[in-house]
Scaffold this motif. Structure first.
Motif, PDB file in Angstrom:
ATOM      1  N   GLU A  15       0.882  -1.150  -0.014  1.00 29.93           N
ATOM      2  CA  GLU A  15       0.174   0.035  -0.060  1.00 29.93           C
ATOM      3  C   GLU A  15       0.864   1.276   0.060  1.00 29.93           C
ATOM      4  OE1 GLU A  15      -3.632   2.014   2.440  1.00 29.93           O
ATOM      5  OE2 GLU A  15      -2.693   0.160   3.304  1.00 29.93           O
ATOM      6  N   ALA A  16       2.026   1.291   0.786  1.00 29.18           N
ATOM      7  CA  ALA A  16       2.940   2.390   0.715  1.00 29.18           C
ATOM      8  C   ALA A  16       3.538   2.475  -0.660  1.00 29.18           C
ATOM      9  CB  ALA A  16       3.718   1.964   1.988  1.00 29.18           C
ATOM     10  N   ARG A  17       3.981   1.556  -1.163  1.00 29.09           N
ATOM     11  CA  ARG A  17       4.623   1.397  -2.628  1.00 29.09           C
ATOM     12  C   ARG A  17       3.660   2.010  -3.707  1.00 29.09           C
ATOM     13  NH1 ARG A  17       6.199  -4.020  -3.967  1.00 29.09           N
ATOM     14  NH2 ARG A  17       5.006  -4.358  -2.263  1.00 29.09           N
ATOM     15  N   PHE A  19       1.089   4.019  -2.919  1.00 30.49           N
ATOM     16  CA  PHE A  19       0.911   5.663  -2.484  1.00 30.49           C
ATOM     17  C   PHE A  19       1.998   6.311  -3.160  1.00 30.49           C
ATOM     18  CE2 PHE A  19       0.756   9.217   0.173  1.00 30.49           C
ATOM     19  CZ  PHE A  19      -0.509   9.344  -0.013  1.00 30.49           C
ATOM     20  N   ARG A  20       3.220   5.772  -2.816  1.00 32.57           N
ATOM     21  CA  ARG A  20       4.569   6.570  -3.304  1.00 32.57           C
ATOM     22  C   ARG A  20       4.308   6.697  -4.840  1.00 32.57           C
ATOM     23  NH1 ARG A  20      10.147   5.847  -0.899  1.00 32.57           N
ATOM     24  NH2 ARG A  20       8.568   6.541   0.845  1.00 32.57           N
ATOM     25  N   SER A  23       1.854   9.471  -5.925  1.00 38.22           N
ATOM     26  CA  SER A  23       2.150  10.717  -5.682  1.00 38.22           C
ATOM     27  C   SER A  23       3.179  11.220  -6.506  1.00 38.22           C
ATOM     28  CB  SER A  23       2.719  11.045  -4.235  1.00 38.22           C
ATOM     29  OG  SER A  23       3.854  10.165  -4.127  1.00 38.22           O
ATOM     30  N   THR A  78       5.891  13.791   0.218  1.00 36.13           N
ATOM     31  CA  THR A  78       5.312  12.388   0.090  1.00 36.13           C
ATOM     32  C   THR A  78       6.288  11.300  -0.519  1.00 36.13           C
ATOM     33  OG1 THR A  78       4.672  12.824  -2.290  1.00 36.13           O
ATOM     34  CG2 THR A  78       2.962  13.435  -0.676  1.00 36.13           C
ATOM     35  N   THR A  81       8.815  10.740   3.180  1.00 33.32           N
ATOM     36  CA  THR A  81       8.351  10.220   4.375  1.00 33.32           C
ATOM     37  C   THR A  81       8.375   8.756   4.434  1.00 33.32           C
ATOM     38  OG1 THR A  81       6.746  11.815   4.449  1.00 33.32           O
ATOM     39  CG2 THR A  81       6.304  10.425   6.091  1.00 33.32           C
ATOM     40  N   ASP A  83       8.073   4.975   5.159  1.00 32.10           N
ATOM     41  CA  ASP A  83       6.839   3.863   4.827  1.00 32.10           C
ATOM     42  C   ASP A  83       6.230   3.398   6.067  1.00 32.10           C
ATOM     43  OD1 ASP A  83       6.940   4.518   2.048  1.00 32.10           O
ATOM     44  OD2 ASP A  83       8.474   2.879   1.909  1.00 32.10           O
ATOM     45  N   PRO A  87      -0.624   4.343   4.915  1.00 32.66           N
ATOM     46  CA  PRO A  87       0.428   5.652   4.727  1.00 32.66           C
ATOM     47  C   PRO A  87      -0.257   6.650   5.875  1.00 32.66           C
ATOM     48  CG  PRO A  87      -0.839   4.873   2.641  1.00 32.66           C
ATOM     49  CD  PRO A  87      -1.326   4.104   3.743  1.00 32.66           C
ATOM     50  N   ARG A  91       1.333  12.027   4.846  1.00 34.33           N
ATOM     51  CA  ARG A  91       1.575  11.561   3.348  1.00 34.33           C
ATOM     52  C   ARG A  91       0.270  11.910   2.521  1.00 34.33           C
ATOM     53  NH1 ARG A  91       4.913   6.349   2.345  1.00 34.33           N
ATOM     54  NH2 ARG A  91       5.536   7.398   0.311  1.00 34.33           N
ATOM     55  N   LYS A  92      -0.766  11.421   3.285  1.00 32.03           N
ATOM     56  CA  LYS A  92      -2.104  11.746   2.536  1.00 32.03           C
ATOM     57  C   LYS A  92      -2.515  13.041   2.489  1.00 32.03           C
ATOM     58  CE  LYS A  92      -4.210   7.255   3.899  1.00 32.03           C
ATOM     59  NZ  LYS A  92      -5.247   6.686   4.530  1.00 32.03           N
TER      60      LYS A  92
END
Length: 115
Positions: A15-17, A19-20, A23, A78, A81, A83, A87, A91-92
């Protein structure tokens, strides 16, 4: 012998990947979106008159630079930050600021030609 090896890094949550990646795409797509807005503005009668007769709107340059600086700061935030499984809320918020700054910049470009 295993004591000499550094510890393996913790896996980055998917999920963090994602999100990155989102962005990063939001930041990188500002360039082609700007070209698209300029082309669409020049395709209109007002946009052509703006270029041919100099009737463009006077929007001060610091507005453009300010929105780009905010967008760049949010993009850096973003991307750097750390991971976490979900997230971080910051970051959001950074992604929301990035998208808002991108849209404001594109609106300023369109308003310049709408003069």
């Amino acid at each position: 012998m295993n004591d000499l090896l550094p510890p393996a890094p913790a896996p980055v949550p998917s999920e963090a990947r994602r999100f990155r990646a989102r962005s990063l795409w939001a930041g990188l797509l500002l360039i082609p979106a700007t070209f698209l807005v300029v082309v669409l503005a020049l395709a209109s009668e007002r946009g052509t008159a703006c270029v041919m007769r100099g009737t463009c709107a006077d929007i001060p340059g610091p507005f453009y630079l300010g929105t780009l600086a905010v967008a760049l700061g949010a993009l850096i935030w973003t991307q750097t930050t750390p991971d976490a499984a979900p997230p971080a809320p910051s970051r959001k918020a950074g992604l929301a600021v990035l998208l808002g700054a991108d849209l404001l910049f594109l609106s300023l470009v369109a308003a310049h030609f709408a003069g």
